[in-house]
Design an enzyme around this catalytic site. Structure first.
Site, PDB file in Angstrom:
ATOM      1  N   CYS A 156       0.831  -1.206   0.000  1.00  0.00           N
ATOM      2  CA  CYS A 156       0.000   0.000   0.000  1.00  0.00           C
ATOM      3  C   CYS A 156       0.865   1.256   0.000  1.00  0.00           C
ATOM      4  O   CYS A 156       0.641   2.183  -0.780  1.00  0.00           O
ATOM      5  CB  CYS A 156      -0.983  -0.007   1.161  1.00  0.00           C
ATOM      6  SG  CYS A 156      -0.269  -0.356   2.769  1.00  0.00           S
ATOM      7  N   TYR A 157       1.881   1.295   0.854  1.00  0.00           N
ATOM      8  CA  TYR A 157       2.781   2.446   0.837  1.00  0.00           C
ATOM      9  C   TYR A 157       3.477   2.571  -0.508  1.00  0.00           C
ATOM     10  O   TYR A 157       3.719   3.662  -1.012  1.00  0.00           O
ATOM     11  CB  TYR A 157       3.837   2.307   1.932  1.00  0.00           C
ATOM     12  CG  TYR A 157       3.370   2.622   3.332  1.00  0.00           C
ATOM     13  CD1 TYR A 157       2.867   3.873   3.649  1.00  0.00           C
ATOM     14  CD2 TYR A 157       3.462   1.682   4.354  1.00  0.00           C
ATOM     15  CE1 TYR A 157       2.459   4.179   4.952  1.00  0.00           C
ATOM     16  CE2 TYR A 157       3.066   1.978   5.655  1.00  0.00           C
ATOM     17  CZ  TYR A 157       2.564   3.231   5.949  1.00  0.00           C
ATOM     18  OH  TYR A 157       2.173   3.527   7.228  1.00  0.00           O
TER      19      TYR A 157
END
Lengths: 347, 347, 347, 347
Positions: D153-154
């Site tokens: 996600c990051y």
């Protein structure tokens, strides 16, 4: 494809309507108005709602005369009561169906309306034609109506959990006392502009409108109706939860004639109700009712506990105030009006 | 300077006690225990409580025999009920004063205790000596007691708002129905380890222990006592607010003999109560009661609305569950026990 | 007892000042003003601050001329920059000490101030006399000043974690990049009236003033000063956390000459700093820095990690923006000005 | 209709996948497993996901051998890295397509994987076949792959905002420093059971894994790849926001050769990227990037500010970590694998 317009599409409920209708295979949104966003494209104004279906759709000002409403099959009015009072009758007269999300057409007795809303009711004849829009209780009238009065969010949470009581004679119960709790999207202003300040809501809890909330009369009217007891009354007090979305209702109902009541029979009534109704779910344990279980859904979750020592029935229910309490039930009503499957775009 | 020990000083209430006592000019904290933090200095374990007064203070394990309790003038037991049951009588016998923050000594009838707490009460004689610790209602007994049963947080919120009803004959009222709402520090586990998960609390609202909460019997006992009606009963249902600190209590009280009741007389009774009691504040408008107004204070805010149409009295009250509901009233009780000004370190 | 007045006592910082001063044994608050609460007693306006010390204290309007300021030993100005610009010089001239909590007197170069604040500086001579109020860095100047410029909240969080870098020659480091995060009380309006709406903050995260924040120049000025490098610069970007209270600062500092740098030497410098300074705490592990560990305290927690692969130093620090970032340091500065123990009412 | 199975369907990402796939007209979910919910129907286990499409669907235990996987066209593995390592190669060998949501197949260099994940990589040959699953950057490889490594996600938040930098020669920029902030669903445990306690997250902010986060190597690998500079590096530090859903990434990129750089050219590159890519939106003002604008959407919002005084480029981006950061991009990858319109069930 049915063409739909939304007045007041920029508020919390309007936004949820747009989100739901973007998945609706039979609906085309042809018009949206908002005083706050007029002139902006939907994508610019509300980036979280940007979608292919809405490419090219922009917010207009609210029309200033009935001629300026674009042609459509149905209008949602997600507007203040006074605005709905003005346009709903004219739109109906023009042959459009109307689902009014304000409180303007929920209370059949204009005098009761005026006392609760501190507003003159200038369309009492439309009142009489309006169908109160809880499908699980009033489906037949809705199906044939031109004007549907979408129910209040607290009212839906309360009435769907009270409805199974109608399996008993009305004299079985004393007066229900309803303790409602809502997130800010159901309790504050209808739009972010009118909204509550962060520092007044966060890490805070309070009751409001303790002297009387305008949803109380509509709950009373419908409760009296399905219990078959015109004199039936009740008391409702709302509270503000430091969160955004969700209503939990705790209803305390004295059992006046315990000999006529059994929790098993009530649970049977609730089971039947839930079995019959796609959007009603019945739990045996009220501790399992939580707002997050209905979040972003059109479900109403209901449950009961009977304290036989005190002859007190406790009904706990939860809905998402923006869904089953507003936009979800509005789409359900639209589906009924147009003869679509009732769960279309909802399940 | 009085020397004080705290068992269970690492939990939410223990931490608040430490915060308050750090400002108390007559108290020296000589001993703190915590199973979680044993062996750590206070500054390392709880950096937000680091202060000059506590330099050198470290958490110990809970003592395993009465001989291993350091000498002190008073012990706070911020421990589970079963731990309090073990130590409180022995500490009292050794001549120490004890303020027990658990539920172990609040209910005078051991059978009622055992039913509510699902725990055998092995110190029924200590029960009889214990003073129920709401100073505003029971100050004289507290002053001369060796063992003070610090009240439950919900109980304080309820009883302080019900107390002004004692200005009326008991038959004036029907059975109160109490709808309580609490932040997680009053409703979840006593320590962070036992605590509720973020994703289950945040943006969620629910009732819990709908079938019965262990604070109900102590509310009932004290309510019956000050109303002078041993048969008086009531019903209490708690809810969990997605926030940390604060309790709001909404009490619905049927007025059984409206001819004996007037809201003016009740407000006069509440005004007198608030005038007499430093930590009680009476508001005319229940909508003004908010948990943030009592946050980090020892105040109980109370207010009333009378719905004369339905003969229903609504009492709304708020406290900080960690202060007036736990650590604040504990310090108030300490001040009473030692003859200090009651507001010392609290106002 | 010293007599103290507070202008703008109703804002978030003013309220925290009142909370702290209620415990201060050497201070008597003689005057509080607030445009919002003027005419109300403190107990009515801010019930959470009701206390015996403030019985009888009411909010006044801001005085409209210097003659109408009640006599006092010191004034806190918790006011907008322009209001502070007007009154601070006049109060100083009248012989009162002033602690200005606005940004009006923090930046020594009036041109830099005017660019950052978009405000004409009409008291440049007062600027030159003002002492920048971070005690840990500038204690001596503060002690002898009449006008103390209380530091910005982000500035305190940044500068206290950068200060230990001064153990190295300035050319050791490249330009620091500061990523700041603050709760709403440090980032939104100064009062609830001006505050951010709940629905815009809750369950949301964003940067703001990315093009430049007015605290950047004061951080730069002080950093250049203690590094002994007038050309030293830095870049600061703030973010808004969906919570009320607390600042976390993450500073990224390129190590330009790794051969001159060692993390051990930096930690030694930080240890010495923390050992010398009551309100600075140094942790070895930056993952342990949390805003809740400094909540309601005057501590600044600092910690460092050196990424030797990338020659990048990461400094993480936390303060309570209303305490060490505003009211706490203001009381610390008051203690210095009057020669009281620096921790009085703070620890 | 393609048949899909989901391993680990009860975690936060699995739930979001189920929500999205319930609207997907070409997908039938035939199998879901969860160690927590095994044996329960979907409706009972996760009432908010109850829907007609899933009537009759129940959670199974994770299969214990490859033979026990029901026949399907594609499997999502929303499982811990070690579980994905075991099953992905076997499922691929059996002819199923696999979208692995763990980190097991994102890093091409097994040694780098093992250092970052502290886990032996026992399927290095599968590694080489896996396509890194950011469609906007790697669409062609994904389209022909059997195994897609769904991105972190990051990593998605970072890479989609860094990608427009590839319009410049790699030597234009120094090393990016990435400051990431995530809600708990992206930062805590993958399921509620493993989740962070309320009292440790609420009203708190902190950095975590400051010494190094396992997403850093995948960001580095892809950044080096699209910049055409194998030596390109970067540094990433994550922070935990007290909310549930959303990631904001602030990237600080030194401009090493300002003469080669212009913000206009970068914005043109970003505009082109956003024009080409349905799920990328480019804003001129970084202050407009907010997690709530991407909430429940598959959009990545990106924006840039250039501080020409300090030759520092600031890139701000936001995604919904459960959508574009996990389940949304997984469905996008599914659409690519099966040749469906890429936005199906997403827009």
């Amino acid at each position: 494809m049915k063409r739909v317009g939304i007045l007041g599409a920029g508020g919390f409920t309007g936004q949820m309507l747009l989100r739901l209708l973007s998945h609706h295979p039979e609906i085309s949104v042809v018009f949206i108005s908002s005083s706050e966003y007029a002139g902006k494209s939907l994508a610019d104004a509300l980036p979280a709602l940007d979608s292919i279906q809405y490419k090219g759709l922009s917010f207009s000002m609210h029309p200033d005369s009935i001629e300026n409403f674009p042609d459509a099959d149905l209008y949602f009015l997600a507007t203040p009561d006074s605005v709905s009072l003005t346009w709903a009758p004219q739109l109906v007269e023009r042959g459009y169906k109307v689902i009014d999300i304000s409180g303007a057409f929920r209370i059949q007795d204009a005098a009761v309306f005026e006392k609760a809303y501190k507003l003159k009711h200038n369309a009492p004849e439309a009142l009489l034609q309006a169908a109160y829009g809880i499908p699980e209780i009033n489906r037949n009238r809705i199906a044939s109506a031109s004007l549907v009065a979408n129910p209040g969010c607290y009212a839906s949470a309360a009435l769907l959990s009270l409805y199974p009581l109608s399996a008993f004679p009305p004299e079985t119960f004393g007066m229900p006392v309803l303790d409602g709790k809502s997130g800010t999207s159901g309790a504050g202003g209808r739009t972010e502009k009118e909204a509550l300040p962060f520092s007044g809501v966060y890490e805070n809890f309070r009751a409001y409108k303790v002297q009387g909330h305008q949803h109380e009369p509509e709950i009373r009217q419908e409760f009296a109706s399905f219990m078959g007891n015109p004199a039936a009354s009740l008391r409702f007090t709302p509270h503000l939860i430091p969160m955004y979305q969700g209503i939990l209702m705790t209803a305390y109902i004295p059992v006046a004639s315990p000999e006529n009541f059994s929790i098993e029979k009530l649970r049977k009534s609730a089971d039947d109700f839930a079995h019959r109704e796609l959007f009603v779910r019945h739990y045996n344990d009220p501790n399992e009712i939580e707002t997050r279980k209905v979040r972003l859904t059109n479900f109403a979750d209901i449950s009961y506990h009977y304290d036989s020592e005190h002859h007190l029935l406790i009904a706990v229910s939860a809905i998402d105030n923006l869904m089953k309490g507003a936009a979800g039930v509005a789409v359900q009503n639209l589906n009924i009006l147009f003869g679509f499957p009732e769960e279309m775009a909802l399940l």
